[in-house]
Each structure stands twice: as C-alpha cells, then as structure tokens.
Design a protein around this motif. Sequence first.
Motif, mmCIF file in Angstrom:
data_model
loop_
_atom_site.group_PDB
_atom_site.id
_atom_site.type_symbol
_atom_site.label_atom_id
_atom_site.label_comp_id
_atom_site.label_asym_id
_atom_site.label_seq_id
_atom_site.Cartn_x
_atom_site.Cartn_y
_atom_site.Cartn_z
ATOM 1 N N ALA A 50 0.832 -1.213 0.000
ATOM 2 C CA ALA A 50 0.000 0.000 0.000
ATOM 3 C C ALA A 50 0.865 1.261 0.000
ATOM 4 O O ALA A 50 0.478 2.282 -0.560
ATOM 5 N N GLN A 51 2.040 1.179 0.629
ATOM 6 C CA GLN A 51 2.881 2.385 0.796
ATOM 7 C C GLN A 51 3.810 2.664 -0.377
ATOM 8 O O GLN A 51 4.156 3.806 -0.631
ATOM 9 N N THR A 52 4.243 1.601 -1.067
ATOM 10 C CA THR A 52 5.333 1.799 -2.031
ATOM 11 C C THR A 52 4.896 2.656 -3.226
ATOM 12 O O THR A 52 3.736 2.604 -3.643
ATOM 13 N N ASP A 53 5.850 3.439 -3.748
ATOM 14 C CA ASP A 53 5.513 4.139 -4.982
ATOM 15 C C ASP A 53 6.224 3.487 -6.171
ATOM 16 O O ASP A 53 6.311 4.068 -7.251
ATOM 17 N N ALA A 54 6.710 2.257 -5.968
ATOM 18 C CA ALA A 54 7.331 1.520 -7.084
ATOM 19 C C ALA A 54 6.281 1.290 -8.178
ATOM 20 O O ALA A 54 5.099 1.124 -7.884
ATOM 21 N N LYS A 55 6.756 1.271 -9.421
ATOM 22 C CA LYS A 55 5.818 1.115 -10.539
ATOM 23 C C LYS A 55 5.324 -0.325 -10.649
ATOM 24 O O LYS A 55 4.222 -0.594 -11.089
ATOM 25 N N VAL A 56 6.205 -1.253 -10.248
ATOM 26 C CA VAL A 56 5.891 -2.685 -10.381
ATOM 27 C C VAL A 56 6.154 -3.352 -9.034
ATOM 28 O O VAL A 56 7.172 -3.083 -8.399
ATOM 29 N N ILE A 57 5.219 -4.204 -8.613
ATOM 30 C CA ILE A 57 5.467 -4.997 -7.406
ATOM 31 C C ILE A 57 5.554 -6.462 -7.820
ATOM 32 O O ILE A 57 4.608 -7.000 -8.411
ATOM 33 N N VAL A 58 6.704 -7.085 -7.559
ATOM 34 C CA VAL A 58 6.813 -8.532 -7.761
ATOM 35 C C VAL A 58 6.503 -9.139 -6.405
ATOM 36 O O VAL A 58 7.256 -8.969 -5.447
ATOM 37 N N PHE A 59 5.365 -9.823 -6.325
ATOM 38 C CA PHE A 59 4.889 -10.306 -5.031
ATOM 39 C C PHE A 59 5.125 -11.804 -4.948
ATOM 40 O O PHE A 59 4.462 -12.590 -5.625
ATOM 41 N N CYS A 60 6.089 -12.211 -4.129
ATOM 42 C CA CYS A 60 6.400 -13.636 -3.998
ATOM 43 C C CYS A 60 5.621 -14.185 -2.800
ATOM 44 O O CYS A 60 6.066 -14.091 -1.652
ATOM 45 N N GLY A 61 4.466 -14.734 -3.107
ATOM 46 C CA GLY A 61 3.613 -15.293 -2.048
ATOM 47 C C GLY A 61 2.557 -16.143 -2.706
ATOM 48 O O GLY A 61 2.622 -16.383 -3.909
ATOM 49 N N VAL A 62 1.560 -16.577 -1.933
ATOM 50 C CA VAL A 62 0.497 -17.378 -2.556
ATOM 51 C C VAL A 62 -0.545 -16.483 -3.188
ATOM 52 O O VAL A 62 -0.825 -15.407 -2.690
ATOM 53 N N HIS A 63 -1.103 -16.941 -4.255
ATOM 54 C CA HIS A 63 -2.179 -16.210 -4.912
ATOM 55 C C HIS A 63 -3.323 -16.123 -3.914
ATOM 56 O O HIS A 63 -3.947 -15.131 -3.712
ATOM 57 N N PHE A 64 -3.637 -17.144 -3.287
ATOM 58 C CA PHE A 64 -4.527 -17.205 -2.139
ATOM 59 C C PHE A 64 -4.374 -18.594 -1.538
ATOM 60 O O PHE A 64 -3.620 -19.395 -2.059
ATOM 61 N N MET A 65 -5.028 -18.840 -0.470
ATOM 62 C CA MET A 65 -4.891 -20.163 0.138
ATOM 63 C C MET A 65 -5.645 -21.142 -0.767
ATOM 64 O O MET A 65 -6.856 -21.334 -0.644
ATOM 65 N N ALA A 66 -4.892 -21.731 -1.702
ATOM 66 C CA ALA A 66 -5.527 -22.285 -2.905
ATOM 67 C C ALA A 66 -6.654 -23.289 -2.655
ATOM 68 O O ALA A 66 -7.767 -23.077 -3.128
ATOM 69 N N GLU A 67 -6.364 -24.333 -1.887
ATOM 70 C CA GLU A 67 -7.437 -25.330 -1.720
ATOM 71 C C GLU A 67 -8.672 -24.731 -1.075
ATOM 72 O O GLU A 67 -9.793 -24.982 -1.493
ATOM 73 N N THR A 68 -8.448 -23.937 -0.049
ATOM 74 C CA THR A 68 -9.586 -23.371 0.670
ATOM 75 C C THR A 68 -10.351 -22.416 -0.223
ATOM 76 O O THR A 68 -11.584 -22.426 -0.255
#
Length: 281
Positions: A50-68
């Motif tokens: 929310a804070q960054t003013d970077a043009k691109v965020i590479v987010f290394c995490g889960v898309h969502f808790m997939a099975e659930t």
Amino acid sequence: MNHDTSIIEKINELKVKRGAIILAHNYQLGEVQDIADFTGDSLELSRKAAQTDAKVIVFCGVHFMAETAKILSPDKTRAFKAAHPGLPVVAYVNTSAEVKAESDICCTSANAVRVVESIDADAVLFVPDKCLGAYLASKTNKRIISYSGFCPTHHRILPEDILRSKKEYPDAVVVAHPECSMEVIALADAVESTSGMLRYVRESSAQGFIMCTERGLLHRLKIENPKKEFFNPTPLNICPNMKRITLEKALWSLEDMKYEITLPQEMIEKARKAIEGMIAL
Ligand code: 13P
C-alpha cells in the motif's frame, strides 16, 4: 559465475529498469527471500504494497490459500452470508479478491483479534479458516461463526508431533501459528503470526524453539538468531503453493512482465474497502 548468481544479477538489473520492488512472504524459499527488498508476514506485506511508490510490485507469495479458496467460492460466501443475514463478514487476507469484495473487513493473523474487536456487533461471520476462527473465539468476547476451511499445511502439524518434539527437545519452547488446530495451540507456549514469531524468538531467553508453522520461516529465524536452535515438529510443514515460486520465475516475471494480476475494476473497488478498513486500523 554460478547459475544462481547470474539469475540474481539479472533480477537486480531488471528491478532497476522496471522500477520494481520485490516483496516476499516469510514462507518463501530462502533464495527467494534473499532477493527480496522486503520479507514479512501478510500484514507487513499488505502495508508495504500500500505504501510503495514503485511502478511494479513482484509479489512472492500465494495467490490465495488455494485449496480453501477453491472450496470457498464467492458463491459459497454469498450462501454463508445469506444463512446469517445482517452479520458483518471478516475475511482472512488469504482469500480471493472476489471473496474480499463480499466482506466488510479483512484481517491477517497478526491483527485478527484487533480487527474482530473493532467490529460493532456481538457476532461476526469469519471466512475461511476455522482454526483462526476458533482461536479468535477464545481471545475475544464475540460470537465467531466460522466457515469450515483450513490451511492444509498448518493442519498437517499434529498434537502428537508436538508431544514427540517436546520429549526430544525438553528445553525448547513451542511457538504455534493460529492457523494450527486448537489441539496444537493448547500445547503451545506462544501463539503468534509469522512476524510475531520472529519478534517472540528475538526477545526470548530460550535457546531452542519448536516452530509450528511453514518451515520457510526458519530461513529468517536462523539468520536473525544464529546462536538459537529451531526444530520442525514434522517433515510435512511445507506449503506447496508458496514453494511454486522460484528464482527463475521471479526473473521471468520481471523480464516479460508476466503473471500480472488483473481484476475487474468493480471488484477492485469492492474488495479495496475491506482491505483499506484493515490497513486503517
Ligand atoms: P502470516 O499472516 O502470519 O504471515 O500468515 C500467513 C499464512 O499463514 C499464510 O497461510
């Protein structure tokens, strides 16, 4: 120059070229955490994004808790809401944007108690994690009506794993994530989100810790506390979704600008309200 060094160099070059920031969750592979500008828990990463003013965020995490998330389709959330009319919906941040759009406010493990307590109602609907829901019921005065989802990775940690580990390492402290079952939580000395675990270990005088969470956290724990010892209660505490991200994929996302998240504007607006409500707390 070995393979990884050249990948890391390319990632660093492209990061500058694209004006990108790399965020990684505490459960990512160690080498992925090492290329990140910032590693943290779900709440810290949301705030950073929310804070960054970077043009691109590479987010290394889960898309969502997939099975659930697959079980908890937006239609099921709607049906759950319809079965309990008028109650506010609190959605764990590990839900799809569509589910967030159906919710009043989001929370993460780090702020769930605070979020639930901030709600002006005696009962709340909580989606999707029944373990975090049960933990919230034990920590607040609210009636928590939980959806019946759960995190498959934390669920693989069993009470017998903790009892066996405690026998093996009698001086070690047991630290559990609130996505663990209540039976595991009952055996823990502390219950914390991943950022809370990092803080707890840093401040504790204990030397050994049985960590009831995804094993990726041990990467940072070991770097930050080289003299302390960490034990996995089971070989099964590996999140297959978090581990889908590799150094190569981080590089490809920057090279080709692929895997961009695209969502309908209307959904973004609806989901944003729930996320911003959480961030503002
Ligand atoms: P944190 O909010 O503690 O980072 O937990 C994330 C998590 O467990 C994802 O499933």
